[in-house]
Motif scaffolding. Structure first.
Motif, PDB file in Angstrom:
ATOM      1  N   GLU A  57       1.052  -1.534  -0.438  1.00  0.00           N
ATOM      2  CA  GLU A  57       0.181   0.530   0.033  1.00  0.00           C
ATOM      3  C   GLU A  57       0.793   1.160  -0.226  1.00  0.00           C
ATOM      4  OE1 GLU A  57      -1.840  -0.016   3.732  1.00  0.00           O
ATOM      5  OE2 GLU A  57      -0.812  -0.235   4.686  1.00  0.00           O
ATOM      6  N   TYR A  58       0.177   2.718  -0.447  1.00  0.00           N
ATOM      7  CA  TYR A  58       1.032   3.484  -0.307  1.00  0.00           C
ATOM      8  C   TYR A  58       1.152   4.103   1.341  1.00  0.00           C
ATOM      9  CZ  TYR A  58       1.512   4.007  -5.438  1.00  0.00           C
ATOM     10  OH  TYR A  58       2.555   3.292  -6.182  1.00  0.00           O
ATOM     11  N   VAL A  59       2.214   4.299   2.055  1.00  0.00           N
ATOM     12  CA  VAL A  59       1.990   4.826   3.063  1.00  0.00           C
ATOM     13  C   VAL A  59       2.211   6.520   3.561  1.00  0.00           C
ATOM     14  CG1 VAL A  59       2.463   2.590   3.822  1.00  0.00           C
ATOM     15  CG2 VAL A  59       4.059   4.002   3.796  1.00  0.00           C
ATOM     16  N   THR A  60       2.180   6.613   4.911  1.00  0.00           N
ATOM     17  CA  THR A  60       3.311   8.432   4.574  1.00  0.00           C
ATOM     18  C   THR A  60       3.445   7.714   6.592  1.00  0.00           C
ATOM     19  OG1 THR A  60       3.034  10.393   4.447  1.00  0.00           O
ATOM     20  CG2 THR A  60       0.518   9.152   5.562  1.00  0.00           C
ATOM     21  N   SER A  61       4.162   9.027   7.014  1.00  0.00           N
ATOM     22  CA  SER A  61       5.037   8.686   8.134  1.00  0.00           C
ATOM     23  C   SER A  61       4.042   9.483   9.247  1.00  0.00           C
ATOM     24  CB  SER A  61       5.848   9.012   8.487  1.00  0.00           C
ATOM     25  OG  SER A  61       6.253  10.211   8.329  1.00  0.00           O
ATOM     26  N   SER A  62       3.759   9.765  10.094  1.00  0.00           N
ATOM     27  CA  SER A  62       3.387  10.380  11.507  1.00  0.00           C
ATOM     28  C   SER A  62       4.049  11.891  11.143  1.00  0.00           C
ATOM     29  CB  SER A  62       3.039  10.291  12.777  1.00  0.00           C
ATOM     30  OG  SER A  62       4.719   9.592  13.761  1.00  0.00           O
ATOM     31  N   TYR A  63       4.797  12.041  11.137  1.00  0.00           N
ATOM     32  CA  TYR A  63       5.254  13.378  10.663  1.00  0.00           C
ATOM     33  C   TYR A  63       3.962  14.352  10.008  1.00  0.00           C
ATOM     34  CZ  TYR A  63       8.279  16.902   8.800  1.00  0.00           C
ATOM     35  OH  TYR A  63       8.970  18.550   8.764  1.00  0.00           O
ATOM     36  N   TYR A  64       3.578  13.446   9.234  1.00  0.00           N
ATOM     37  CA  TYR A  64       2.713  14.560   8.034  1.00  0.00           C
ATOM     38  C   TYR A  64       1.475  14.750   8.911  1.00  0.00           C
ATOM     39  CZ  TYR A  64       7.122  14.095   4.777  1.00  0.00           C
ATOM     40  OH  TYR A  64       8.226  13.887   4.191  1.00  0.00           O
ATOM     41  N   ASN A  84      -2.417  12.308  11.274  1.00  0.00           N
ATOM     42  CA  ASN A  84      -2.159  11.032  12.521  1.00  0.00           C
ATOM     43  C   ASN A  84      -2.686   9.781  11.882  1.00  0.00           C
ATOM     44  OD1 ASN A  84      -0.718  12.876  14.300  1.00  0.00           O
ATOM     45  ND2 ASN A  84      -1.980  14.050  14.772  1.00  0.00           N
ATOM     46  N   ALA A  85      -3.767  10.404  10.653  1.00  0.00           N
ATOM     47  CA  ALA A  85      -4.183   9.727   9.953  1.00  0.00           C
ATOM     48  C   ALA A  85      -4.545   9.645   8.585  1.00  0.00           C
ATOM     49  CB  ALA A  85      -6.427   9.437  10.842  1.00  0.00           C
ATOM     50  N   TYR A  86      -5.022   8.446   7.611  1.00  0.00           N
ATOM     51  CA  TYR A  86      -4.774   8.128   6.376  1.00  0.00           C
ATOM     52  C   TYR A  86      -6.360   9.544   5.993  1.00  0.00           C
ATOM     53  CZ  TYR A  86      -0.748   5.123   5.753  1.00  0.00           C
ATOM     54  OH  TYR A  86       0.235   4.763   5.881  1.00  0.00           O
ATOM     55  N   PRO A  87      -6.430   9.518   5.022  1.00  0.00           N
ATOM     56  CA  PRO A  87      -7.472  10.460   4.364  1.00  0.00           C
ATOM     57  C   PRO A  87      -8.548   9.176   3.982  1.00  0.00           C
ATOM     58  CG  PRO A  87      -5.659  11.303   3.466  1.00  0.00           C
ATOM     59  CD  PRO A  87      -4.929  10.313   4.022  1.00  0.00           C
ATOM     60  N   ASP A  88      -9.670   9.571   4.066  1.00  0.00           N
ATOM     61  CA  ASP A  88     -10.619   8.464   3.680  1.00  0.00           C
ATOM     62  C   ASP A  88     -10.629   7.637   2.220  1.00  0.00           C
ATOM     63  OD1 ASP A  88     -11.772   8.300   6.140  1.00  0.00           O
ATOM     64  OD2 ASP A  88     -13.772   9.816   5.671  1.00  0.00           O
ATOM     65  N   TRP A  89      -9.921   8.753   1.241  1.00  0.00           N
ATOM     66  CA  TRP A  89     -10.066   8.442   0.071  1.00  0.00           C
ATOM     67  C   TRP A  89      -8.700   6.907  -0.636  1.00  0.00           C
ATOM     68  CZ3 TRP A  89      -5.006  10.905  -1.604  1.00  0.00           C
ATOM     69  CH2 TRP A  89      -4.590  11.376  -0.867  1.00  0.00           C
ATOM     70  N   LEU A  90      -8.151   7.192   0.675  1.00  0.00           N
ATOM     71  CA  LEU A  90      -6.588   6.956   0.722  1.00  0.00           C
ATOM     72  C   LEU A  90      -6.986   5.158   0.957  1.00  0.00           C
ATOM     73  CD1 LEU A  90      -3.606   6.653  -0.107  1.00  0.00           C
ATOM     74  CD2 LEU A  90      -2.685   7.274   1.760  1.00  0.00           C
ATOM     75  N   ILE A  91      -7.429   5.037   2.336  1.00  0.00           N
ATOM     76  CA  ILE A  91      -8.038   4.101   2.948  1.00  0.00           C
ATOM     77  C   ILE A  91      -8.601   3.210   1.837  1.00  0.00           C
ATOM     78  CG2 ILE A  91      -9.296   3.039   4.741  1.00  0.00           C
ATOM     79  CD1 ILE A  91      -8.912   5.354   6.737  1.00  0.00           C
ATOM     80  N   PHE A 117      -8.148   3.333  -1.483  1.00  0.00           N
ATOM     81  CA  PHE A 117      -7.107   3.038  -2.519  1.00  0.00           C
ATOM     82  C   PHE A 117      -6.803   1.901  -2.061  1.00  0.00           C
ATOM     83  CE2 PHE A 117      -3.508   4.124  -4.709  1.00  0.00           C
ATOM     84  CZ  PHE A 117      -3.876   3.927  -6.168  1.00  0.00           C
ATOM     85  N   ASN A 118      -5.864   1.930  -0.770  1.00  0.00           N
ATOM     86  CA  ASN A 118      -5.356   0.755  -0.325  1.00  0.00           C
ATOM     87  C   ASN A 118      -6.155  -0.564  -0.190  1.00  0.00           C
ATOM     88  OD1 ASN A 118      -2.808   2.534  -0.221  1.00  0.00           O
ATOM     89  ND2 ASN A 118      -3.624   2.901   1.721  1.00  0.00           N
ATOM     90  N   THR A 171       1.118   4.627  -9.328  1.00  0.00           N
ATOM     91  CA  THR A 171       1.563   5.617  -8.430  1.00  0.00           C
ATOM     92  C   THR A 171       0.178   6.810  -9.125  1.00  0.00           C
ATOM     93  OG1 THR A 171       3.828   5.186  -7.874  1.00  0.00           O
ATOM     94  CG2 THR A 171       3.581   7.185  -8.163  1.00  0.00           C
ATOM     95  N   ILE A 172       0.569   6.690 -10.519  1.00  0.00           N
ATOM     96  CA  ILE A 172      -0.386   7.975 -11.340  1.00  0.00           C
ATOM     97  C   ILE A 172      -2.073   7.792 -11.151  1.00  0.00           C
ATOM     98  CG2 ILE A 172      -0.913   8.349 -13.920  1.00  0.00           C
ATOM     99  CD1 ILE A 172       1.959   7.637 -15.089  1.00  0.00           C
ATOM    100  N   ASP A 173      -2.767   6.482 -10.967  1.00  0.00           N
ATOM    101  CA  ASP A 173      -3.551   6.848 -10.810  1.00  0.00           C
ATOM    102  C   ASP A 173      -4.158   6.798  -9.575  1.00  0.00           C
ATOM    103  OD1 ASP A 173      -3.985   5.187 -13.026  1.00  0.00           O
ATOM    104  OD2 ASP A 173      -3.828   2.947 -11.629  1.00  0.00           O
ATOM    105  N   LEU A 174      -3.462   6.804  -8.411  1.00  0.00           N
ATOM    106  CA  LEU A 174      -3.298   8.123  -7.066  1.00  0.00           C
ATOM    107  C   LEU A 174      -2.832   8.994  -7.387  1.00  0.00           C
ATOM    108  CD1 LEU A 174      -3.392   7.735  -4.002  1.00  0.00           C
ATOM    109  CD2 LEU A 174      -0.698   7.192  -3.802  1.00  0.00           C
ATOM    110  N   SER A 175      -2.394   9.427  -8.088  1.00  0.00           N
ATOM    111  CA  SER A 175      -2.018  11.304  -8.754  1.00  0.00           C
ATOM    112  C   SER A 175      -3.863  11.853  -9.257  1.00  0.00           C
ATOM    113  CB  SER A 175      -0.784  11.183  -9.662  1.00  0.00           C
ATOM    114  OG  SER A 175       0.278  10.803  -9.262  1.00  0.00           O
ATOM    115  N   GLU A 176      -4.172  10.745  -9.854  1.00  0.00           N
ATOM    116  CA  GLU A 176      -4.879  11.472 -10.105  1.00  0.00           C
ATOM    117  C   GLU A 176      -6.297  11.533  -9.247  1.00  0.00           C
ATOM    118  OE1 GLU A 176      -6.496   8.411 -13.440  1.00  0.00           O
ATOM    119  OE2 GLU A 176      -5.320   9.210 -14.764  1.00  0.00           O
TER     120      GLU A 176
END
Length: 545
Positions: free
Chosen positions: A180-187, A189-196, A198-199, A273-278
């Protein structure tokens, strides 16, 4: 008289509408899409351009092309190159001497984007962020100028997404060998619903058990632009022992955990990655108002395929043909959602790559591989030095193309640095692969340098750089027996494509000599913001400079 007043009123209303709804050519773009294709040589456009029908074709037909763009660094690698692309600053000023940096005090390498104070939100992957890097990116300056602007960055590689995203983006996402596409808590505290969502769709999952065939059935078109498909110096892998088409992507049994590391040698992650960009553009409503937004897109698998098969392989060609199609779909999406007339598209690369040495030899160049020799150089040099100065690890590390002395040993043996250089440099020059050697004193002084020396100086940092800097001979590759790489000051590594397209830009080719540090200041100028303390300059997209 009444007619005149009516005309004035209509004209005034027209101007108001013109200004409000963004038909002003002088207005900044509503969206900037900054695409960096990892390991894309400039000659890719020359060799394959007539076959492009999608995104690359759009750029060729509608963009300003700077055909003489170069990465002004001698050790051309992803992390330091992306830093310059996002900031307009040479990496030496930040101490980013390579993908990893050597810490003399700790006697170990460290990854500059590792963030021990954060965590990955949904996995046990090592957390990453821009926390340890000081220089703001163009996205940071945009948000400082207009706090309603949004900045997002997405890539396959973590360092690509992090370096392009900067300190204060609205989101930075990467996959780095995971499902899945991830990020850290630096950016956040929780993923956006749309990313959840998508993953949860498992976007990479559909590629397991598939076959990578040539996009164009007629191999003749490949042979006209590449070498033969069967080529022994191409690398195999534990999951694909073939160096020829078709390449079978492994499947897995029910209950077995899929291995997502397999994707590094195939094109598919970049497509996702391009799909996620869209999705980011749509869900975050990028480019929908008068507050300019930025989306950084890192294309990463071009690097994996390039390392394994080489730039003149049929696999690399096929990857770029597929990327062209995917970018075409991406640009069509942007046109529908935002309008290409409201969007600035910038496309470039971090670096190129060397041809396979065997290919270079066939082209009449003196070439070779020095990976095996490089791995024993520390031992070879220390053995030679011990004959004169006594036993000791005089060279404590070879990293990022440079040699690090152990200053404790030098003090103990009472060896003068200049005397040691006079012993080590001739040893290096005896090596078949070494062209010349620069010293720390040369790079840290105001002494005039040749082109290669200046590129090394652009990456030099007093604390994080080494003490001697050997430059390999052209067409010699730091690989042992298969594959290829980058990391030299030669044109095949530094020469990259650069396109600006969209908004009111008209197609033209400019042959001015420009550097990748010029890109961020140029984007800033188009956005009407100021980047201070940079090494790059603003490029004119009209007449030749």
């Amino acid at each position: 008289m009444k007619l005149t007043k009516a005309i004035v009123v209509i004209f005034t209303i027209a101007i108001i509408i013109y200004r409000i709804f963004g038909f002003d050519d002088s207005a900044p773009p509503k969206l900037v899409v900054y695409i960096v294709v990892d390991q894309m040589r400039e000659d890719t456009m020359d060799r394959l351009g007539d076959l492009f029908t999608g995104g690359f074709k759009y750029l060729m037909d509608n963009g300003v092309y700077f055909s003489e763009t170069r990465n002004a660094q001698a050790y051309t690698v992803t992390l330091s190159a992306h830093f310059s692309l996002a900031t307009g600053v040479h990496p030496g000023r930040e101490g980013l001497t390579g993908n990893y940096v050597y810490d003399r005090e700790a006697n170990q390498m460290f990854y500059p984007v590792t963030d021990t104070l954060s965590r990955i939100l949904s996995s046990e992957l090592e957390p990453m962020s821009y926390r340890n890097i000081k220089k703001p990116t163009i996205g940071d300056i945009l948000k400082e100028t207009d706090n309603q602007s949004k900045v997002f960055s997405v890539a396959g590689k973590d360092r690509t997404a992090v370096l392009m995203g900067g300190k204060h983006p609205d989101g930075v996402f990467w996959t780095n060998g995971g499902p899945e596409y991830v990020t850290s808590s630096y950016y956040m505290n929780a993923y956006p619903d749309w990313l959840i969502k998508f993953n949860k769709s498992r976007p990479l999952h559909k590629y397991f058990g598939t076959v990578w065939e040539r996009l164009i059935p007629d191999e003749k078109l490949y042979l006209e632009r590449c070498r033969e498909d069967e080529y022994p110096p191409e690398a195999t892998s534990s999951w694909d022992d073939s160096t020829t088409f078709p390449h079978k992507f492994p499947s897995y049994s029910e209950g077995e955990e899929p291995n997502y590391d397999l994707f590094w040698d195939f094109p598919w992650v970049d497509h996702v990655t391009i799909d996620l960009s869209e999705l980011i553009i749509k869900e975050e409503q990028l480019g929908r108002d008068r507050h300019p937004d930025m989306l950084m897109v890192g294309i990463s698998m071009t690097d994996g395929v390039g390392h394994r098969f080489g730039p003149f392989s049929q696999e690399s060609m096929d990857l770029f043909l597929r990327l062209d199609m995917k970018l075409g779909e991406f640009f069509d999406f942007i046109d529908k959602e935002v309008g290409l007339e409201n969007t600035l598209i910038v496309l470039t690369s971090d670096h190129g790559s060397a041809p396979m040495p065997e290919h270079s030899t066939a082209q009449g160049h003196t070439a070779g591989r020095f990976g095996k020799r490089y791995r024993i150089m520390k031992s070879v040099i220390n053995t030679r030095l011990a004959e004169k100065w006594g036993e000791g690890e005089y060279i404590e590390k070879i990293a990022n193309g440079s040699l690090f002395y152990d200053f404790d040993i030098l003090a103990e043996k009472k060896v003068n640095l200049r005397d040691l250089n006079q012993d080590v440099i001739p040893i290096l020059l005896e090596e078949e692969w070494v062209e010349k050697v620069y010293t720390r004193e040369q790079l840290s002084s105001d002494e005039p340098l040749d082109y290669d020396g200046q590129l090394l100086k652009n990456q030099f940092h007093p604390k994080w750089s080494g003490d001697l800097f050997p430059v390999s001979k052209e067409y010699y590759v730091l690989r042992s027996s298969v594959g290829t790489t980058h990391g030299t000051p030669y044109d095949y590594d530094t020469h990259v494509p650069l396109y600006f397209a969209g908004i009111s830009i008209h197609d033209r080719m400019l042959e001015d000599s420009v550097e990748t540090v010029d890109i961020a200041p140029t984007i800033a100028d188009i956005l009407g913001i100021q980047l201070d303390g940079v090494d790059g300059r603003v490029l004119e997209l009209g007449e030749s400079n």
